[in-house]
Structures are given as C-alpha cells and as structure tokens.
Design a protein around this motif. Sequence first.
Motif, PDB file in Angstrom:
ATOM      1  N   SER A  16       0.841  -1.192   0.000  1.00 56.16           N
ATOM      2  CA  SER A  16       0.000   0.000   0.000  1.00 56.16           C
ATOM      3  C   SER A  16       0.879   1.246   0.000  1.00 56.16           C
ATOM      4  O   SER A  16       1.874   1.300   0.725  1.00 56.16           O
ATOM      5  CB  SER A  16      -0.890   0.023   1.246  1.00 56.16           C
ATOM      6  N   PRO A  17       0.486   2.271  -0.755  1.00 56.09           N
ATOM      7  CA  PRO A  17       1.212   3.542  -0.687  1.00 56.09           C
ATOM      8  C   PRO A  17       0.833   4.354   0.557  1.00 56.09           C
ATOM      9  O   PRO A  17       1.470   5.365   0.855  1.00 56.09           O
ATOM     10  CB  PRO A  17       0.772   4.265  -1.963  1.00 56.09           C
ATOM     11  N   ASN A  18      -0.183   3.904   1.277  1.00 55.72           N
ATOM     12  CA  ASN A  18      -0.714   4.664   2.412  1.00 55.72           C
ATOM     13  C   ASN A  18       0.034   4.304   3.688  1.00 55.72           C
ATOM     14  O   ASN A  18      -0.491   3.636   4.599  1.00 55.72           O
ATOM     15  CB  ASN A  18      -2.211   4.412   2.561  1.00 55.72           C
ATOM     16  N   CYS A  19       1.270   4.756   3.759  1.00 52.70           N
ATOM     17  CA  CYS A  19       2.110   4.502   4.916  1.00 52.70           C
ATOM     18  C   CYS A  19       3.263   5.493   4.883  1.00 52.70           C
ATOM     19  O   CYS A  19       3.485   6.167   3.886  1.00 52.70           O
ATOM     20  CB  CYS A  19       2.633   3.067   4.917  1.00 52.70           C
ATOM     21  N   ASP A  20       3.967   5.579   5.994  1.00 50.29           N
ATOM     22  CA  ASP A  20       5.157   6.410   6.066  1.00 50.29           C
ATOM     23  C   ASP A  20       6.040   5.909   7.200  1.00 50.29           C
ATOM     24  O   ASP A  20       5.760   4.859   7.781  1.00 50.29           O
ATOM     25  CB  ASP A  20       4.791   7.898   6.196  1.00 50.29           C
ATOM     26  N   GLU A  21       7.085   6.651   7.506  1.00 42.44           N
ATOM     27  CA  GLU A  21       8.032   6.225   8.529  1.00 42.44           C
ATOM     28  C   GLU A  21       7.445   6.426   9.931  1.00 42.44           C
ATOM     29  O   GLU A  21       6.768   7.426  10.189  1.00 42.44           O
ATOM     30  CB  GLU A  21       9.345   7.008   8.413  1.00 42.44           C
ATOM     31  N   ARG A  22       7.738   5.499  10.821  1.00 38.77           N
ATOM     32  CA  ARG A  22       7.397   5.696  12.230  1.00 38.77           C
ATOM     33  C   ARG A  22       8.377   6.719  12.798  1.00 38.77           C
ATOM     34  O   ARG A  22       9.583   6.585  12.590  1.00 38.77           O
ATOM     35  CB  ARG A  22       7.519   4.387  13.006  1.00 38.77           C
ATOM     36  N   PRO A  23       7.899   7.710  13.534  1.00 43.14           N
ATOM     37  CA  PRO A  23       8.813   8.761  13.995  1.00 43.14           C
ATOM     38  C   PRO A  23       9.885   8.279  14.976  1.00 43.14           C
ATOM     39  O   PRO A  23      10.964   8.841  15.020  1.00 43.14           O
ATOM     40  CB  PRO A  23       7.896   9.797  14.631  1.00 43.14           C
ATOM     41  N   HIS A  24       9.586   7.227  15.749  1.00 41.27           N
ATOM     42  CA  HIS A  24      10.556   6.775  16.753  1.00 41.27           C
ATOM     43  C   HIS A  24      10.915   5.304  16.585  1.00 41.27           C
ATOM     44  O   HIS A  24      11.657   4.763  17.407  1.00 41.27           O
ATOM     45  CB  HIS A  24      10.015   7.025  18.157  1.00 41.27           C
ATOM     46  N   GLY A  25      10.349   4.644  15.587  1.00 40.92           N
ATOM     47  CA  GLY A  25      10.644   3.233  15.359  1.00 40.92           C
ATOM     48  C   GLY A  25       9.990   2.294  16.355  1.00 40.92           C
ATOM     49  O   GLY A  25      10.206   1.089  16.298  1.00 40.92           O
ATOM     50  N   GLU A  26       9.175   2.803  17.248  1.00 37.80           N
ATOM     51  CA  GLU A  26       8.547   1.998  18.302  1.00 37.80           C
ATOM     52  C   GLU A  26       7.392   1.171  17.747  1.00 37.80           C
ATOM     53  O   GLU A  26       6.579   1.654  16.969  1.00 37.80           O
ATOM     54  CB  GLU A  26       8.027   2.932  19.402  1.00 37.80           C
ATOM     55  N   VAL A  27       7.312  -0.094  18.200  1.00 37.64           N
ATOM     56  CA  VAL A  27       6.164  -0.964  17.942  1.00 37.64           C
ATOM     57  C   VAL A  27       5.790  -1.570  19.294  1.00 37.64           C
ATOM     58  O   VAL A  27       6.507  -2.410  19.822  1.00 37.64           O
ATOM     59  CB  VAL A  27       6.494  -2.072  16.920  1.00 37.64           C
ATOM     60  N   SER A  28       4.669  -1.109  19.864  1.00 40.69           N
ATOM     61  CA  SER A  28       4.333  -1.564  21.210  1.00 40.69           C
ATOM     62  C   SER A  28       2.842  -1.794  21.444  1.00 40.69           C
ATOM     63  O   SER A  28       2.414  -1.976  22.579  1.00 40.69           O
ATOM     64  CB  SER A  28       4.852  -0.552  22.241  1.00 40.69           C
ATOM     65  N   LEU A  29       2.023  -1.793  20.389  1.00 39.56           N
ATOM     66  CA  LEU A  29       0.580  -1.980  20.543  1.00 39.56           C
ATOM     67  C   LEU A  29       0.023  -2.621  19.278  1.00 39.56           C
ATOM     68  O   LEU A  29       0.474  -2.307  18.172  1.00 39.56           O
ATOM     69  CB  LEU A  29      -0.098  -0.620  20.766  1.00 39.56           C
ATOM     70  N   LEU A  30      -0.948  -3.521  19.442  1.00 36.64           N
ATOM     71  CA  LEU A  30      -1.712  -4.066  18.324  1.00 36.64           C
ATOM     72  C   LEU A  30      -3.123  -3.501  18.425  1.00 36.64           C
ATOM     73  O   LEU A  30      -3.728  -3.529  19.494  1.00 36.64           O
ATOM     74  CB  LEU A  30      -1.813  -5.588  18.382  1.00 36.64           C
ATOM     75  N   VAL A  31      -3.650  -3.022  17.317  1.00 35.07           N
ATOM     76  CA  VAL A  31      -5.030  -2.544  17.261  1.00 35.07           C
ATOM     77  C   VAL A  31      -5.780  -3.433  16.278  1.00 35.07           C
ATOM     78  O   VAL A  31      -5.392  -3.552  15.115  1.00 35.07           O
ATOM     79  CB  VAL A  31      -5.117  -1.064  16.841  1.00 35.07           C
ATOM     80  N   PHE A  89       5.827  -4.022   8.980  1.00 30.64           N
ATOM     81  CA  PHE A  89       5.530  -3.666  10.371  1.00 30.64           C
ATOM     82  C   PHE A  89       6.368  -2.509  10.894  1.00 30.64           C
ATOM     83  O   PHE A  89       5.934  -1.789  11.785  1.00 30.64           O
ATOM     84  CB  PHE A  89       5.692  -4.887  11.275  1.00 30.64           C
ATOM     85  N   GLN A  90       7.562  -2.311  10.362  1.00 36.69           N
ATOM     86  CA  GLN A  90       8.396  -1.223  10.870  1.00 36.69           C
ATOM     87  C   GLN A  90       7.963   0.147  10.329  1.00 36.69           C
ATOM     88  O   GLN A  90       8.446   1.169  10.789  1.00 36.69           O
ATOM     89  CB  GLN A  90       9.884  -1.473  10.587  1.00 36.69           C
ATOM     90  N   ARG A  91       7.024   0.172   9.383  1.00 36.57           N
ATOM     91  CA  ARG A  91       6.493   1.438   8.862  1.00 36.57           C
ATOM     92  C   ARG A  91       5.129   1.741   9.497  1.00 36.57           C
ATOM     93  O   ARG A  91       4.471   0.850  10.025  1.00 36.57           O
ATOM     94  CB  ARG A  91       6.377   1.386   7.340  1.00 36.57           C
ATOM     95  N   ARG A  92       4.714   2.968   9.406  1.00 36.87           N
ATOM     96  CA  ARG A  92       3.449   3.417   9.994  1.00 36.87           C
ATOM     97  C   ARG A  92       2.328   3.277   8.962  1.00 36.87           C
ATOM     98  O   ARG A  92       2.343   3.920   7.921  1.00 36.87           O
ATOM     99  CB  ARG A  92       3.600   4.868  10.447  1.00 36.87           C
TER     100      ARG A  92
END
Length: 189
Positions: A16-31, A89-92
């Motif tokens: 998907s093109p609908n994503c961007d960089e995570r500002p802090h690289g954190e992954v700590s929640l599943l929605v 997963f490492q992208r937002r």
Amino acid sequence: MAIEQGWLAGARRVPSPNCDERPHGEVSLLVLHSISLPPGEYGGAHIENLFTNRLDPEAHPFFASLQGLRVSAHLLIRRNGECVQFVPFQRRAWHAGRSRWRDGERWRTALNDFAIGIELEGNEVSAYTDAQYERLVEVTLDLVAAYPELETSRVAGHAQVAPLRKSDPGPAFDWAYFRQRLGECHAAE
C-alpha cells in the motif's frame, strides 16, 4: 510464520502507498479492526483495492462514501485465515485515526506512530471464524517475539482506542476466547 524485514513470512504481499516512517521506530501496541466491503460481504478484492487506492467508487453505492479516503492496515486476516500484508511492520500504516491509549500512567495519542493495525475480514455482528482466531493468535505471538516492546497484553480493539468514533471489531469478537488461546499458545512456546 516468522517476520523477515518487517514482512510476515507466508503472507501475501499487496503493498500500500498509504504509509510512512514511524517517527521513533517503536512498535508496542496491536489494534484490531474489522472490515467488509461492501458492508456485510466477504471475499473479493475490494479491501485490497481500498488499501491501495484503487477502489472504484462506481462498483457499489457504498463505495462513493469512501472516495478519496487514504487508509491502510499492516495486515488483513481473511475469513479462511489467509494473511494479506499491505505495510511492513516497521512502517506506519494509517489505520487508527484519532485515537488514544492508556499506557500505564499516561494517555498516548497518535497511535499509528507505535501500533500495528490488523484487520479481520468481518463485521461487528457476525461471528469471526476459527481460522481467523488461530491465525490472529499465531501472528500476535510472532509479533511479540519480533518486537521487544510489544506484549500479549498490549492488544486493543479499535473501539477501545476510539470509543466515540468506532465500534470494531465489535461484540462478535470473542475477546475471552482470543486471550485464552493466546495464553495457551504463549505458555506452550
């Protein structure tokens, strides 16, 4: 299944093109979310088309209301348990919208910055399938193993993080069963 460079091994990739960089690289929640397009109908390419900006607004009367919408999720779990991944997963991914999460003693906003979005093909009133629960448990455990800040207790529904706007995955999602299966499988590892 394992996670390799942000992609779930064995998942079908539909970037998907609908994503961007995570500002802090954190992954700590599943929605967890639910989706069916058109509402109440399963199968077909409409969800994939929505997340890749190719949904034809003329294909169904409901789709006109989605025209111009730019959204995505990391993963879709279809009714038969198939996984389709849209964003590494490492992208937002753009899934939670205006939302907030109580993280210990503080409230956090901008959940897309640190959350993984998983869509379950379904709606809020029809039961989810055993194949979906089993795949969701498997994926959750893989993500917990891959991301140190993520724990099995850090899973929320869209309704929990955006209660005035959203109600998914809805009352049809059996949280007790999911947590029981997650606990059993986590203990067995």
